[in-house]
Design a protein around this motif. Structure first.
Motif, PDB file in Angstrom:
ATOM      1  N   GLY A  84       0.821  -1.191   0.000  1.00  0.00           N
ATOM      2  CA  GLY A  84       0.000   0.000   0.000  1.00  0.00           C
ATOM      3  C   GLY A  84       0.862   1.251   0.000  1.00  0.00           C
ATOM      4  N   SER A  85       0.203   2.386   0.094  1.00  0.00           N
ATOM      5  CA  SER A  85       0.890   3.660   0.299  1.00  0.00           C
ATOM      6  C   SER A  85       0.012   4.448   1.257  1.00  0.00           C
ATOM      7  CB  SER A  85       1.095   4.407  -1.020  1.00  0.00           C
ATOM      8  OG  SER A  85       2.021   5.464  -0.850  1.00  0.00           O
ATOM      9  N   ALA A  86       0.164   4.124   2.534  1.00  0.00           N
ATOM     10  CA  ALA A  86      -0.783   4.591   3.543  1.00  0.00           C
ATOM     11  C   ALA A  86      -0.392   5.904   4.202  1.00  0.00           C
ATOM     12  CB  ALA A  86      -0.938   3.512   4.621  1.00  0.00           C
ATOM     13  N   TYR A  87       0.798   6.419   3.872  1.00  0.00           N
ATOM     14  CA  TYR A  87       1.274   7.664   4.485  1.00  0.00           C
ATOM     15  C   TYR A  87       1.161   8.791   3.459  1.00  0.00           C
ATOM     16  CZ  TYR A  87       3.047   4.514   8.045  1.00  0.00           C
ATOM     17  OH  TYR A  87       3.142   3.553   9.026  1.00  0.00           O
ATOM     18  N   ILE A  88       0.226   9.699   3.701  1.00  0.00           N
ATOM     19  CA  ILE A  88      -0.092  10.733   2.718  1.00  0.00           C
ATOM     20  C   ILE A  88       1.093  11.659   2.466  1.00  0.00           C
ATOM     21  CG2 ILE A  88      -1.483  12.828   2.394  1.00  0.00           C
ATOM     22  CD1 ILE A  88      -3.876  11.242   3.374  1.00  0.00           C
ATOM     23  N   ASN A  89       1.869  11.957   3.500  1.00  0.00           N
ATOM     24  CA  ASN A  89       3.018  12.831   3.304  1.00  0.00           C
ATOM     25  C   ASN A  89       3.978  12.253   2.277  1.00  0.00           C
ATOM     26  OD1 ASN A  89       4.610  15.227   4.247  1.00  0.00           O
ATOM     27  ND2 ASN A  89       6.093  13.642   4.792  1.00  0.00           N
ATOM     28  N   HIS A  90       4.179  10.935   2.305  1.00  0.00           N
ATOM     29  CA  HIS A  90       5.059  10.289   1.328  1.00  0.00           C
ATOM     30  C   HIS A  90       4.493  10.408  -0.082  1.00  0.00           C
ATOM     31  CE1 HIS A  90       7.785   7.379  -0.476  1.00  0.00           C
ATOM     32  NE2 HIS A  90       6.731   6.751  -0.964  1.00  0.00           N
ATOM     33  N   ILE A  91       3.202  10.150  -0.235  1.00  0.00           N
ATOM     34  CA  ILE A  91       2.578  10.221  -1.561  1.00  0.00           C
ATOM     35  C   ILE A  91       2.765  11.605  -2.167  1.00  0.00           C
ATOM     36  CG2 ILE A  91       0.406  10.068  -2.838  1.00  0.00           C
ATOM     37  CD1 ILE A  91      -0.579   8.132  -0.646  1.00  0.00           C
ATOM     38  N   VAL A  92       2.508  12.631  -1.377  1.00  0.00           N
ATOM     39  CA  VAL A  92       2.602  14.003  -1.868  1.00  0.00           C
ATOM     40  C   VAL A  92       4.028  14.329  -2.297  1.00  0.00           C
ATOM     41  CG1 VAL A  92       2.419  16.426  -1.203  1.00  0.00           C
ATOM     42  CG2 VAL A  92       0.615  14.817  -0.554  1.00  0.00           C
ATOM     43  N   LEU A  93       5.011  13.961  -1.464  1.00  0.00           N
ATOM     44  CA  LEU A  93       6.395  14.314  -1.767  1.00  0.00           C
ATOM     45  C   LEU A  93       6.930  13.578  -2.987  1.00  0.00           C
ATOM     46  CD1 LEU A  93       8.017  14.546   1.774  1.00  0.00           C
ATOM     47  CD2 LEU A  93       7.568  16.417   0.201  1.00  0.00           C
ATOM     48  N   VAL A  94       6.711  12.266  -3.080  1.00  0.00           N
ATOM     49  CA  VAL A  94       7.294  11.539  -4.212  1.00  0.00           C
ATOM     50  C   VAL A  94       6.591  11.887  -5.511  1.00  0.00           C
ATOM     51  CG1 VAL A  94       8.176   9.637  -2.809  1.00  0.00           C
ATOM     52  CG2 VAL A  94       5.896   9.459  -3.809  1.00  0.00           C
ATOM     53  N   ARG A  95       5.321  12.238  -5.447  1.00  0.00           N
ATOM     54  CA  ARG A  95       4.642  12.668  -6.679  1.00  0.00           C
ATOM     55  C   ARG A  95       5.155  14.028  -7.136  1.00  0.00           C
ATOM     56  NH1 ARG A  95      -0.798   9.851  -8.405  1.00  0.00           N
ATOM     57  NH2 ARG A  95      -0.358   7.820  -7.505  1.00  0.00           N
ATOM     58  N   ASP A 269       6.607  16.006  10.024  1.00  0.00           N
ATOM     59  CA  ASP A 269       7.644  16.652  10.814  1.00  0.00           C
ATOM     60  C   ASP A 269       9.019  16.333  10.228  1.00  0.00           C
ATOM     61  OD1 ASP A 269       9.420  17.574  12.714  1.00  0.00           O
ATOM     62  OD2 ASP A 269       8.597  16.398  14.378  1.00  0.00           O
ATOM     63  N   ARG A 270       9.670  17.331   9.659  1.00  0.00           N
ATOM     64  CA  ARG A 270      10.957  17.108   9.002  1.00  0.00           C
ATOM     65  C   ARG A 270      12.033  16.633   9.966  1.00  0.00           C
ATOM     66  NH1 ARG A 270      12.673  21.479   4.451  1.00  0.00           N
ATOM     67  NH2 ARG A 270      10.709  21.639   3.289  1.00  0.00           N
ATOM     68  N   SER A 271      11.892  16.959  11.247  1.00  0.00           N
ATOM     69  CA  SER A 271      12.924  16.578  12.208  1.00  0.00           C
ATOM     70  C   SER A 271      13.024  15.071  12.369  1.00  0.00           C
ATOM     71  CB  SER A 271      12.656  17.231  13.571  1.00  0.00           C
ATOM     72  OG  SER A 271      11.534  16.648  14.206  1.00  0.00           O
ATOM     73  N   ARG A 272      11.990  14.328  11.927  1.00  0.00           N
ATOM     74  CA  ARG A 272      12.029  12.871  12.024  1.00  0.00           C
ATOM     75  C   ARG A 272      12.767  12.242  10.850  1.00  0.00           C
ATOM     76  NH1 ARG A 272       9.108  11.258  16.548  1.00  0.00           N
ATOM     77  NH2 ARG A 272      10.547   9.513  16.296  1.00  0.00           N
ATOM     78  N   GLY A 273      13.226  13.049   9.899  1.00  0.00           N
ATOM     79  CA  GLY A 273      13.925  12.498   8.744  1.00  0.00           C
ATOM     80  C   GLY A 273      12.979  11.758   7.824  1.00  0.00           C
ATOM     81  N   SER A 274      13.543  10.882   6.999  1.00  0.00           N
ATOM     82  CA  SER A 274      12.758  10.172   5.994  1.00  0.00           C
ATOM     83  C   SER A 274      13.075   8.690   6.006  1.00  0.00           C
ATOM     84  CB  SER A 274      13.048  10.742   4.598  1.00  0.00           C
ATOM     85  OG  SER A 274      12.684  12.113   4.517  1.00  0.00           O
ATOM     86  N   GLU A 279      12.106  11.188  -0.776  1.00  0.00           N
ATOM     87  CA  GLU A 279      11.543  12.257   0.055  1.00  0.00           C
ATOM     88  C   GLU A 279      12.592  13.322   0.361  1.00  0.00           C
ATOM     89  OE1 GLU A 279       9.459  11.341   3.592  1.00  0.00           O
ATOM     90  OE2 GLU A 279       8.158   9.847   2.649  1.00  0.00           O
ATOM     91  N   GLN A 280      13.780  12.888   0.753  1.00  0.00           N
ATOM     92  CA  GLN A 280      14.824  13.870   1.056  1.00  0.00           C
ATOM     93  C   GLN A 280      15.157  14.700  -0.175  1.00  0.00           C
ATOM     94  OE1 GLN A 280      18.069  13.120   3.809  1.00  0.00           O
ATOM     95  NE2 GLN A 280      19.544  13.543   2.172  1.00  0.00           N
ATOM     96  N   ARG A 281      15.214  14.057  -1.330  1.00  0.00           N
ATOM     97  CA  ARG A 281      15.517  14.771  -2.572  1.00  0.00           C
ATOM     98  C   ARG A 281      14.444  15.832  -2.859  1.00  0.00           C
ATOM     99  NH1 ARG A 281      18.598  12.695  -6.712  1.00  0.00           N
ATOM    100  NH2 ARG A 281      16.858  12.882  -8.193  1.00  0.00           N
ATOM    101  N   MET A 282      13.179  15.483  -2.622  1.00  0.00           N
ATOM    102  CA  MET A 282      12.113  16.448  -2.901  1.00  0.00           C
ATOM    103  C   MET A 282      12.170  17.619  -1.943  1.00  0.00           C
ATOM    104  SD  MET A 282       9.859  17.029  -5.101  1.00  0.00           S
ATOM    105  CE  MET A 282       9.741  18.821  -5.079  1.00  0.00           C
ATOM    106  N   LEU A 283      12.486  17.356  -0.682  1.00  0.00           N
ATOM    107  CA  LEU A 283      12.623  18.452   0.276  1.00  0.00           C
ATOM    108  C   LEU A 283      13.786  19.364  -0.114  1.00  0.00           C
ATOM    109  CD1 LEU A 283      11.960  16.476   3.578  1.00  0.00           C
ATOM    110  CD2 LEU A 283      10.437  18.149   2.492  1.00  0.00           C
ATOM    111  N   GLU A 284      14.863  18.776  -0.611  1.00  0.00           N
ATOM    112  CA  GLU A 284      15.977  19.586  -1.117  1.00  0.00           C
ATOM    113  C   GLU A 284      15.534  20.450  -2.288  1.00  0.00           C
ATOM    114  OE1 GLU A 284      19.492  16.317  -0.018  1.00  0.00           O
ATOM    115  OE2 GLU A 284      18.677  16.461  -2.060  1.00  0.00           O
TER     116      GLU A 284
END
Length: 326
Positions: A84-95, A269-274, A279-284
């Motif tokens: 699955g892809s149950a974490y919405i934050n991940h879906i948004v960032l990788v898309r 929360d970005r402080s928790r890393g990825s 995800e890290q690449r998209m935040l960069e």
């Protein structure tokens, strides 16, 4: 109760029961020869496996020292591997990373795909990368292994079909995804073999951390020896495993030995890393306008593990090295 599969020269290995501190195991071959055989007769064999686990813990059965390199994936091959892809934050960032919009049903209809289940890797098996231009990425996830599960399961009843819990590294070739999805037929070449931590545990082993189809503990990832992320697996899992089972069983049943993954664990929360490089690449990209972190290359290492509140390593450690594929 902790179970594992010992390498013995066969495709499916040998079922063993593991002590709570991960240091010793005892053969369960007299109860069930393999993990799949145990799942096929779960109601019959689970009490016997639990009794063996208690004997091992109490010292009434002699334990053999655990060597993680001799452990296969808990299920070295599975009838189905559904992620699955149950974490919405991940879906948004990788898309965003590949210039795609999230689906309109992002919060109401789970995303799932069916991956390759015939070859599942052990915790110390290498990550083979034939071409670094394919953009190899790790993805730290949690997952569940099902018993026989009928069609039409409701979320409120789903927990009884979850027999075991695992953690995993769902490796992805990111740069192969856009062309595959452009054909409107899903992932295939972009998803090589998935690796699993050595120990599968029954839900009760997690105690209060297992609630309403979610694991409420951080999932830790180390990349090249440094902490990469420790996002909480519970609170931001938008669709629980109970929700995922309701979605998956809408039109069909599943056999014992089906594995269901959560998708990459991710927090806002970005402080928790990825839990992945994408995800890290998209935040960069958001911060600086460009990607800075490269995807994996031969020689890189990935470690994934989950500790309980007492610091016990619940599932053992995924400890993989990236290598050139011959």
């Amino acid at each position: 109760m902790k179970l594992a599969t010992l390498r013995n020269g066969t495709r499916d290995g040998a079922l063993v029961v593991v002590g709570k501190n991960n240091s010793v195991y005892a053969s369960a071959s007299d109860i069930a020869p393999t993990m799949q055989a145990a799942l096929d007769r779960w109601d019959e064999v689970e009490p016997k496996l639990r009794a063996l686990a208690e004997q091992l813990e109490g010292g009434q059965v002699e334990g053999t020292p655990v060597d993680p390199t001799q452990m296969m994936a808990p299920l070295p091959r599975a009838y189905e591997w559904i992620d699955g892809s149950a974490y919405i934050n991940h879906i948004v960032l990788v898309r965003k990373a590949r210039g795609a919009e999230p689906p309109a049903t992002l919060e109401t209809d789970p995303l799932v795909y069916q991956g390759g289940s015939g070859v599942l890797l052990g915790a110390t098996d290498p990550i083979e990368v034939p071409n670094i231009e394919w953009g190899a990425d790790f993805e730290a996830e949690v997952g569940v292994i099902l018993g026989d599960t009928p069609r039409g399961v409701k979320a409120a009843d789903a927990s009884k079909y979850i027999k075991l819990i695992v953690i995993l590294n769902d490796v992805t070739f990111r740069n192969l995804i856009p062309a595959e999805l452009a054909k409107s037929f899903g992932f295939f070449q972009s998803k090589p073999a998935t690796a699993f931590a050595p120990f599968a545990v029954t839900p009760d082993e997690l105690g209060e951390a297992w609630k309403e189809g979610r694991i409420h503990l951080p999932l830790n990832t180390y990349y090249n020896g440094e902490k990469f992320g420790d996002p909480e697996a519970g609170p931001e899992m938008h669709f629980s495993f109970n929700d995922l089972l309701q979605h998956l069983t809408k039109t069909r049943a599943y056999t014992a030995g089906t594995i269901v993954g959560s998708g990459t664990v991710s927090n806002d929360d970005r402080s928790r890393g990825s839990s992945c490089l994408a995800e890290q690449r998209m935040l960069e990209k958001i911060d600086s306008g460009e990607f800075k972190t490269p995807f994996m290359k031969p020689g890189d290492t990935v470690k994934i593990e989950m500790l309980d509140k007492a610091g016990v390593n619940i599932f053992g450690t995924i400890d993989q090295k990236v290598v050139d594929a011959d």
